[in-house]
Write an enzyme that holds these catalytic residues in place. Sequence first.
Site: not given
Length: 184
Positions: A101-103, A122
């Site tokens: 998730i995200c970066a 992200y």
Amino acid sequence: MPTVLVPLAQGCEELEAVTIIDLLRRASITVVTAGLDEQPVKASRGVMLIPDTTLDKVLTTSFDMIVLPGGLAGAENLNRDARIHHLLKQLFQQGQYVAAICAAPTVLANAGLLDHKKATCYPNSLKPQQYPTIQLIDAPVVIDDKVITSRGPGTAMDFALQLIEQLVGKTIREQVETGLVRPH
């Protein structure tokens, strides 16, 4: 019940890490948190997290899924760790789930696990010109076979619920979601 590894690196995004750990445990999934070393993990907003164990101690353990929390510094620390790349490739080759998730999808990309796959991350963590074989999708959660990616802190609950559904089914996901009193 399935067993999931959540590596915790210095600078990880605490909202994502804790949401993943909490929701999967609510579904009675065994979650093992592992630090990259013996130290407590100082997350991106200064929250201190105490992993269950160290990565070295679980390198030979069997897992059904590995989930990488994001946070820019956390993802960079995961990405620099050869053991993380080894575990990701090993689980992927065994037909197990890999999720980020995200970066943290950048770690999957650098391990070669997003080639010719759909993914999300992200905003601007994965640049199309740098990773031309990845089909980036602007969606909260993207599943492509055994690879699951998500956007960021705001999608952490959707991501964790989707991980539950993939591992133990829609009925248990719905039971966990009902207990959270989420609006529909």
